[in-house]
Design an enzyme around this catalytic site. Structure first.
Site, PDB file in Angstrom:
ATOM      1  N   ASN A  65      37.131  39.341  36.419  1.00  0.00           N
ATOM      2  CA  ASN A  65      36.389  40.144  35.472  1.00  0.00           C
ATOM      3  C   ASN A  65      37.226  41.375  35.162  1.00  0.00           C
ATOM      4  O   ASN A  65      37.911  41.888  36.048  1.00  0.00           O
ATOM      5  CB  ASN A  65      35.037  40.533  36.088  1.00  0.00           C
ATOM      6  CG  ASN A  65      34.116  41.162  35.100  1.00  0.00           C
ATOM      7  OD1 ASN A  65      34.293  42.310  34.700  1.00  0.00           O
ATOM      8  ND2 ASN A  65      33.113  40.401  34.689  1.00  0.00           N
TER       9      ASN A  65
ATOM     10  N   CYS B 247      36.789  36.970  52.068  1.00  0.00           N
ATOM     11  CA  CYS B 247      36.328  35.579  52.159  1.00  0.00           C
ATOM     12  C   CYS B 247      36.181  35.146  53.613  1.00  0.00           C
ATOM     13  O   CYS B 247      35.226  34.445  53.963  1.00  0.00           O
ATOM     14  CB  CYS B 247      37.284  34.650  51.416  1.00  0.00           C
ATOM     15  SG  CYS B 247      37.113  34.800  49.626  1.00  0.00           S
TER      16      CYS B 247
ATOM     17  N   GLU C 242      36.501  30.788  47.451  1.00  0.00           N
ATOM     18  CA  GLU C 242      35.836  30.452  48.709  1.00  0.00           C
ATOM     19  C   GLU C 242      34.398  30.963  48.727  1.00  0.00           C
ATOM     20  O   GLU C 242      33.479  30.256  49.136  1.00  0.00           O
ATOM     21  CB  GLU C 242      36.613  31.043  49.897  1.00  0.00           C
ATOM     22  CG  GLU C 242      38.028  30.541  50.014  1.00  0.00           C
ATOM     23  CD  GLU C 242      39.068  31.366  49.265  1.00  0.00           C
ATOM     24  OE1 GLU C 242      40.233  31.366  49.684  1.00  0.00           O
ATOM     25  OE2 GLU C 242      38.718  32.016  48.247  1.00  0.00           O
TER      26      GLU C 242
END
Length: 161
Positions: free
Chosen positions: A65, A115, A75
């Site tokens: 973004n 993650c 993940e």
């Protein structure tokens, strides 16, 4: 004072073709998911595929973004979807493949710290290790028997109470 030592063990396969067939198929799903990543800013595409104990395979890819913190890694995209759609299912294993449009990625690329933290939350919650396989766009594939193996000093719910 005392010393605390924790070690991690990683196993490395020469390439995708050395993997057991079921793991190779899961990695192929991760590679396919990687091809659908939305990474116009970093040009670093990641795909993840995870196998649930109910037989479902969930895929995810990184979604960037323009407001950088608003993006999400492959993940976490996959594991959060699995948690929201199959809350009782256990994650058995996850395959991850990463590639860069800027440079060759032919060595295993592990999950980022955020993650790892998100994945270890599910590992602790389900009281079952999540096997991880990770690679670049090609070449060697690394295997970790658990997420905790990659994040040995885990921050989990036990420290909050």
């Amino acid at each position: 004072m005392k010393e605390i030592k924790k070690e991690s063990k990683i196993y490395v396969f020469d390439d995708l073709y050395e993997l057991p067939s079921d793991v190779a198929q899961l990695m192929e799903k991760a590679i396919e998911a990687r091809s659908r990543a939305y990474a116009p800013y970093s040009n670093f595409e990641v795909g993840a595929a995870l196998l649930l104990d109910n037989g479902q395979i969930i895929t995810g890819n990184n979604q960037e973004n323009a407001s950088y913190p608003s993006g999400l890694c492959a993940e976490r995209t996959a594991i959060y979807y699995a948690g929201s759609q199959y809350p009782e299912a256990k994650v058995i294993r996850m395959a991850i493949s990463a590639s860069s449009k800027m440079t060759a990625t032919d060595t295993p690329i592990p999950p980022c710290g955020a993650c790892r933290q998100a994945m270890v939350e599910y590992e602790v919650k389900q009281i079952h290790d999540i096997e991880l396989y990770f690679m670049g766009a090609k070449g060697a594939v690394a295997k970790s028997n658990s997420v905790m193996n990659l994040l040995p000093f885990v921050f989990d719910k036990t420290v909050l109470f």
